[in-house]
Design a protein around this motif. Structure first.
Motif, PDB file in Angstrom:
ATOM      1  N   ALA A 269       1.553  -1.264  -0.263  1.00 53.30           N
ATOM      2  CA  ALA A 269       0.043  -0.125  -0.233  1.00 53.30           C
ATOM      3  C   ALA A 269       0.696   1.258   0.032  1.00 53.30           C
ATOM      4  CB  ALA A 269      -0.926   0.020   1.150  1.00 53.30           C
ATOM      5  N   TRP A 270       2.410   1.330   0.866  1.00 57.99           N
ATOM      6  CA  TRP A 270       2.987   1.845   0.545  1.00 57.99           C
ATOM      7  C   TRP A 270       3.278   2.701  -0.653  1.00 57.99           C
ATOM      8  CZ3 TRP A 270       2.635   6.316   3.747  1.00 57.99           C
ATOM      9  CH2 TRP A 270       2.785   6.233   5.153  1.00 57.99           C
ATOM     10  N   GLN A 271       4.039   0.989  -0.995  1.00 62.92           N
ATOM     11  CA  GLN A 271       4.528   1.324  -2.684  1.00 62.92           C
ATOM     12  C   GLN A 271       3.350   1.563  -3.485  1.00 62.92           C
ATOM     13  OE1 GLN A 271       7.714   0.511  -2.647  1.00 62.92           O
ATOM     14  NE2 GLN A 271       8.072   0.803  -0.665  1.00 62.92           N
ATOM     15  N   TYR A 272       2.604   1.876  -3.949  1.00 61.31           N
ATOM     16  CA  TYR A 272       0.941   1.677  -4.828  1.00 61.31           C
ATOM     17  C   TYR A 272       1.221   3.380  -4.569  1.00 61.31           C
ATOM     18  CZ  TYR A 272       0.730  -2.768  -5.782  1.00 61.31           C
ATOM     19  OH  TYR A 272       1.321  -3.909  -5.481  1.00 61.31           O
ATOM     20  N   ALA A 273       1.103   3.868  -3.209  1.00 62.52           N
ATOM     21  CA  ALA A 273       0.731   5.052  -2.993  1.00 62.52           C
ATOM     22  C   ALA A 273       1.780   6.212  -2.800  1.00 62.52           C
ATOM     23  CB  ALA A 273       0.533   5.705  -1.132  1.00 62.52           C
ATOM     24  N   ARG A 278       4.649  10.232  -6.590  1.00 60.31           N
ATOM     25  CA  ARG A 278       5.429  10.773  -7.638  1.00 60.31           C
ATOM     26  C   ARG A 278       4.833  11.370  -8.750  1.00 60.31           C
ATOM     27  NH1 ARG A 278       8.393   6.392  -5.669  1.00 60.31           N
ATOM     28  NH2 ARG A 278       7.901   5.038  -7.249  1.00 60.31           N
ATOM     29  N   ILE A 279       3.636  10.878  -9.052  1.00 61.78           N
ATOM     30  CA  ILE A 279       2.886  12.018 -10.542  1.00 61.78           C
ATOM     31  C   ILE A 279       2.781  12.604 -10.540  1.00 61.78           C
ATOM     32  CG2 ILE A 279       0.554  11.366 -11.220  1.00 61.78           C
ATOM     33  CD1 ILE A 279       1.230   8.271 -11.771  1.00 61.78           C
ATOM     34  N   ALA A 280       2.231  13.216  -8.768  1.00 57.48           N
ATOM     35  CA  ALA A 280       1.207  14.633  -8.537  1.00 57.48           C
ATOM     36  C   ALA A 280       2.162  15.191  -8.150  1.00 57.48           C
ATOM     37  CB  ALA A 280       0.771  14.188  -7.540  1.00 57.48           C
ATOM     38  N   LEU A 281       3.484  14.947  -8.144  1.00 57.96           N
ATOM     39  CA  LEU A 281       5.311  15.681  -7.782  1.00 57.96           C
ATOM     40  C   LEU A 281       5.950  15.790  -9.123  1.00 57.96           C
ATOM     41  CD1 LEU A 281       7.034  14.155  -4.738  1.00 57.96           C
ATOM     42  CD2 LEU A 281       5.749  16.703  -4.991  1.00 57.96           C
ATOM     43  N   GLU A 282       5.571  15.405 -10.263  1.00 54.27           N
ATOM     44  CA  GLU A 282       6.329  15.640 -11.832  1.00 54.27           C
ATOM     45  C   GLU A 282       4.947  16.548 -11.980  1.00 54.27           C
ATOM     46  OE1 GLU A 282       6.552  13.038 -15.598  1.00 54.27           O
ATOM     47  OE2 GLU A 282       5.712  11.900 -14.111  1.00 54.27           O
ATOM     48  N   LYS A 283       3.970  15.988 -11.950  1.00 49.99           N
ATOM     49  CA  LYS A 283       2.832  16.866 -12.314  1.00 49.99           C
ATOM     50  C   LYS A 283       2.593  18.600 -12.107  1.00 49.99           C
ATOM     51  CE  LYS A 283       2.168  13.788 -15.448  1.00 49.99           C
ATOM     52  NZ  LYS A 283       2.606  13.824 -17.228  1.00 49.99           N
ATOM     53  N   ARG A 284       3.293  18.675 -10.560  1.00 50.66           N
ATOM     54  CA  ARG A 284       2.528  19.578 -10.571  1.00 50.66           C
ATOM     55  C   ARG A 284       1.542  20.419 -10.089  1.00 50.66           C
ATOM     56  NH1 ARG A 284       6.813  20.679  -7.052  1.00 50.66           N
ATOM     57  NH2 ARG A 284       6.040  23.164  -6.604  1.00 50.66           N
ATOM     58  N   LYS A 285       0.870  19.101  -9.719  1.00 57.55           N
ATOM     59  CA  LYS A 285      -0.616  19.182  -9.712  1.00 57.55           C
ATOM     60  C   LYS A 285      -1.408  18.567  -8.463  1.00 57.55           C
ATOM     61  CE  LYS A 285      -1.034  19.751 -14.947  1.00 57.55           C
ATOM     62  NZ  LYS A 285      -1.898  19.892 -15.561  1.00 57.55           N
ATOM     63  N   GLY A 286      -2.399  18.471  -7.708  1.00 53.59           N
ATOM     64  CA  GLY A 286      -3.386  18.399  -6.671  1.00 53.59           C
ATOM     65  C   GLY A 286      -4.345  16.747  -6.813  1.00 53.59           C
ATOM     66  N   ILE A 287      -4.295  16.438  -6.049  1.00 53.98           N
ATOM     67  CA  ILE A 287      -4.793  14.606  -5.893  1.00 53.98           C
ATOM     68  C   ILE A 287      -6.379  15.167  -6.054  1.00 53.98           C
ATOM     69  CG2 ILE A 287      -4.995  12.696  -4.953  1.00 53.98           C
ATOM     70  CD1 ILE A 287      -1.895  12.936  -4.767  1.00 53.98           C
ATOM     71  N   VAL A 288      -7.292  14.135  -6.391  1.00 53.63           N
ATOM     72  CA  VAL A 288      -8.569  14.458  -6.004  1.00 53.63           C
ATOM     73  C   VAL A 288      -8.603  12.540  -6.132  1.00 53.63           C
ATOM     74  CG1 VAL A 288     -11.031  14.431  -6.404  1.00 53.63           C
ATOM     75  CG2 VAL A 288      -8.802  16.026  -7.809  1.00 53.63           C
ATOM     76  N   LYS A 319      -7.594   1.504   3.435  1.00 50.90           N
ATOM     77  CA  LYS A 319      -6.033   1.736   3.973  1.00 50.90           C
ATOM     78  C   LYS A 319      -4.907   2.520   2.584  1.00 50.90           C
ATOM     79  CE  LYS A 319      -4.313  -1.581   6.031  1.00 50.90           C
ATOM     80  NZ  LYS A 319      -3.230  -3.052   6.221  1.00 50.90           N
ATOM     81  N   LEU A 320      -4.485   2.936   1.127  1.00 50.46           N
ATOM     82  CA  LEU A 320      -4.025   2.847   0.527  1.00 50.46           C
ATOM     83  C   LEU A 320      -4.566   4.368   0.443  1.00 50.46           C
ATOM     84  CD1 LEU A 320      -2.943   2.589  -2.140  1.00 50.46           C
ATOM     85  CD2 LEU A 320      -4.535   2.282  -3.232  1.00 50.46           C
ATOM     86  N   LYS A 321      -5.744   4.325   0.823  1.00 53.50           N
ATOM     87  CA  LYS A 321      -6.353   6.148   0.511  1.00 53.50           C
ATOM     88  C   LYS A 321      -5.509   6.905   1.097  1.00 53.50           C
ATOM     89  CE  LYS A 321     -10.538   7.354   1.361  1.00 53.50           C
ATOM     90  NZ  LYS A 321     -11.388   7.983   2.126  1.00 53.50           N
ATOM     91  N   GLU A 322      -5.963   6.170   3.160  1.00 55.50           N
ATOM     92  CA  GLU A 322      -4.709   6.837   4.093  1.00 55.50           C
ATOM     93  C   GLU A 322      -3.291   7.506   3.689  1.00 55.50           C
ATOM     94  OE1 GLU A 322      -5.787   4.643   6.975  1.00 55.50           O
ATOM     95  OE2 GLU A 322      -7.510   5.742   7.550  1.00 55.50           O
ATOM     96  N   ARG A 323      -2.770   6.207   2.871  1.00 58.92           N
ATOM     97  CA  ARG A 323      -1.958   6.649   2.788  1.00 58.92           C
ATOM     98  C   ARG A 323      -1.526   7.407   1.233  1.00 58.92           C
ATOM     99  NH1 ARG A 323      -2.347   2.150   5.758  1.00 58.92           N
ATOM    100  NH2 ARG A 323      -0.676   0.974   6.906  1.00 58.92           N
ATOM    101  N   ILE A 324      -2.295   7.117   0.681  1.00 62.32           N
ATOM    102  CA  ILE A 324      -1.928   9.080  -0.504  1.00 62.32           C
ATOM    103  C   ILE A 324      -2.520   9.850   0.303  1.00 62.32           C
ATOM    104  CG2 ILE A 324      -3.374   9.525  -2.592  1.00 62.32           C
ATOM    105  CD1 ILE A 324      -3.395   6.803  -3.305  1.00 62.32           C
ATOM    106  N   ILE A 325      -3.162  10.227   1.194  1.00 68.67           N
ATOM    107  CA  ILE A 325      -3.416  11.331   1.901  1.00 68.67           C
ATOM    108  C   ILE A 325      -2.155  11.825   2.531  1.00 68.67           C
ATOM    109  CG2 ILE A 325      -5.035  12.326   3.051  1.00 68.67           C
ATOM    110  CD1 ILE A 325      -6.887  11.368   2.466  1.00 68.67           C
ATOM    111  N   SER A 326      -1.811  10.979   3.681  1.00 73.05           N
ATOM    112  CA  SER A 326      -1.059  11.165   4.493  1.00 73.05           C
ATOM    113  C   SER A 326       0.712  11.578   3.173  1.00 73.05           C
ATOM    114  CB  SER A 326      -0.508  10.139   5.051  1.00 73.05           C
ATOM    115  OG  SER A 326      -1.584   9.908   5.713  1.00 73.05           O
ATOM    116  N   LEU A 327       1.012  10.674   2.533  1.00 75.24           N
ATOM    117  CA  LEU A 327       2.011  11.039   2.078  1.00 75.24           C
ATOM    118  C   LEU A 327       1.965  12.516   0.488  1.00 75.24           C
ATOM    119  CD1 LEU A 327       3.049   7.550   0.187  1.00 75.24           C
ATOM    120  CD2 LEU A 327       4.601   9.340   1.755  1.00 75.24           C
TER     121      LEU A 327
END
Length: 502
Positions: A269-273, A278-288, A319-327
């Motif tokens: 779950a951490w690896q996928y998050a 990394r995609i959001a950092l590369e694109k410089r855009k927020g996550i929905v 679990k995956l959603k929480e890790r995406i938000i936290s990271l």
């Protein structure tokens, strides 16, 4: 490293694991403390269910289990937390089995060999008795009962075992977050410690709070929409610009989120998050993201029955959603959660046919657009189907949150959303002999362009493969063409970049 949650004050709880070097007499003392604390927690659990209060139990349990007030208070709070979680998940707190229901049922079987039974009993004891916990206290400079101390170049866990009695257990760790915790330790930051025993080995899980950076990456240039799918297990993502036009998209397979032990699913779950962030950092855009609770409701989705229930039960969506938000918060990326109502239907019927993309990627596209506050309209050439459905059923919903400004008016108080009516009118003819929704909706493209529909014997207008000018363009019912090109990197086809949607 585990991030357990993000609060509204701009901090994140980070957990790091260390190994404890326990030998000889220290092992007996620590095991005894574990047994007394766990017994205290289970006893408090039963009394709380009977209606006893925290203050009453705090005074009563100290002499019974020979624990100080802090240990007892932590045990009571742990018990109350389990009760609250059980109610939140829809379980009866009275039915909770400490040590795990699966292990309990395995131990109840008579066909186990002596060696296997002995191994399961030890695992049962570890889960049931080997989890003492102590909260951090800012006023006391860290943690009084389970305190991390440094002597020379080594760190130790100082365990309070009674009145003015302690044991020092050496810590062994090479975790990358330990240096950060050490810097916080010098500042007297509070931290919580949970000691666990597994396979006759002892571990300390130390949780402390990190201050989050200010949000630097927002939604002014667009958004990244995320669609999480249980089966086939994958993450579909779509990048849009500020106007909601698709820029790039891709899919991340997540086969390890519903298979294997809990620790394995946590790790992946951490690896996928990290991949999403990394995609959001590369694109410089927020996550929905979607605010969604996955529940088994019988025939729903692409798979049914026992297989569906097993996948939905094990799929670690929350679990995956929480890790995406936290990271994302840790890297200064803005995150939005929104109502996912009809995102899949809109993506499937409106956007998937246009660019021959999967309905999951199209759903992620809709999620990203909704995160930017953009509305959706029913394509003009679909309106005859909706009108036909309205004439036949007499019911449709006129309240569509501004997504159907060009659609005809329908009676107030009707029960169906227009998108759902359209789904019923369009999808069954594409696959009349299947329960499943086709993964590719490209046969709908000629209908969106030409507006041709077929007619049933009773005169109802409906999409029928082989009707009108679509006869040579639509494949037979049930046929799902495979996509020859799937863009899974940051480069989207020129077609995607040039499509202007409003």
């Amino acid at each position: 490293m585990d991030i357990t949650g993000v609060d509204e004050m701009g901090t994140v709880k980070t957990t790091t694991q260390t190994r404890l070097n326990v030998r000889g007499e220290e092992k007996k003392i620590l095991d005894d403390l574990m047994r007394r604390w766990s017994s205290c927690m289970r006893y408090a659990y039963k009394r709380l269910l009977e209606g006893r209060t925290r203050n009453e139990l705090k005074r009563e349990l100290q002499p019974v289990f020979s624990l100080n007030s802090r240990y007892v208070d932590d045990a009571i709070l742990e018990a109350q937390g389990i009760i609250n979680l059980s109610k939140e998940l829809g379980f009866k707190p009275e039915k909770v089995i400490f040590g795990g229901r699966d292990l309990f049922e395995k131990l109840s079987k008579n066909h186990l060999s002596e060696e296997e039974k002995k191994k399961l009993k030890q695992e049962w004891r570890d889960r049931r008795q080997g989890n003492p916990y102590s909260r951090g206290d800012k006023s006391k400079g860290g943690n009084l009962n389970l305190r991390i101390v440094k002597e020379g170049e080594k760190f130790y866990l100082r365990v309070n075992t009674g009145v003015r009695k302690w044991i020092l257990l050496e810590l062994k760790t090479s975790h990358k977050k330990w240096g950060l915790f050490e810097s916080f330790l010098i500042q007297g930051v509070p931290y919580s410690v949970r000691v666990q025993r597994r396979n006759d080995k002892y571990y300390a899980h130390i949780t402390f709070e990190e201050t989050l950076p200010d949000t630097e990456i927002g939604f002014k240039d667009g958004a990244i929409g995320i669609d999480l799918n249980a089966f086939p297990s994958h993450i579909a993502w779509a990048e849009v610009d500020r106007e909601g036009n698709l820029k790039s998209y891709g899919e991340i397979p997540t086969p390890h989120l519903f298979d294997g032990k809990k620790e394995k699913r946590d790790y992946f779950a951490w690896q996928y998050a990290h991949q999403i962030v990394r995609i959001a950092l590369e694109k410089r855009k927020g996550i929905v993201l979607e605010y969604l609770k996955i529940k088994d409701k019988g025939y729903k989705g692409d798979y049914t029955g026992r297989k569906s229930r097993r996948i939905r039960h094990n799929f670690s969506y929350k679990k995956l959603k929480e890790r995406i938000i936290s990271l994302a918060r840790r890297y200064g990326i803005a995150v939005k959660e929104l109502n996912p109502a009809y995102t899949s239907v809109i993506g499937m019927l409106k956007y998937a046919p246009q660019l021959s993309i999967t309905k999951d990627i199209a759903s992620a596209w809709v999620i990203a657009r909704r995160g930017l506050g953009l509305s959706e309209r029913v394509p003009k050439n679909y309106l005859p189907l909706i009108e036909s459905s309205q004439r036949e059923s007499g019911r449709a919903d006129g309240s569509t949150d501004g997504r159907n400004l060009s659609a005809p008016k329908f009676p107030k108080g009707a029960s169906y959303n227009l998108w759902q009516v359209l789904r019923v009118a369009v999808v069954p003819p594409l696959s009349p002999e299947r329960r499943n929704i086709p993964r590719c909706l490209s046969p709908l493209k000629p209908l969106m362009v030409s507006g041709d529909v077929g007619r049933t014997l009773n005169g109802r207008e409906i999409l029928r493969p082989g009707a009108g000018s679509m006869a040579g363009e639509i494949a037979p019912a049930g046929f799902i063409p495979s996509l020859k090109r799937r863009y899974t990197n940051s480069s989207a086809p020129e077609l995607c970049a040039n499509v202007q949607l409003r």
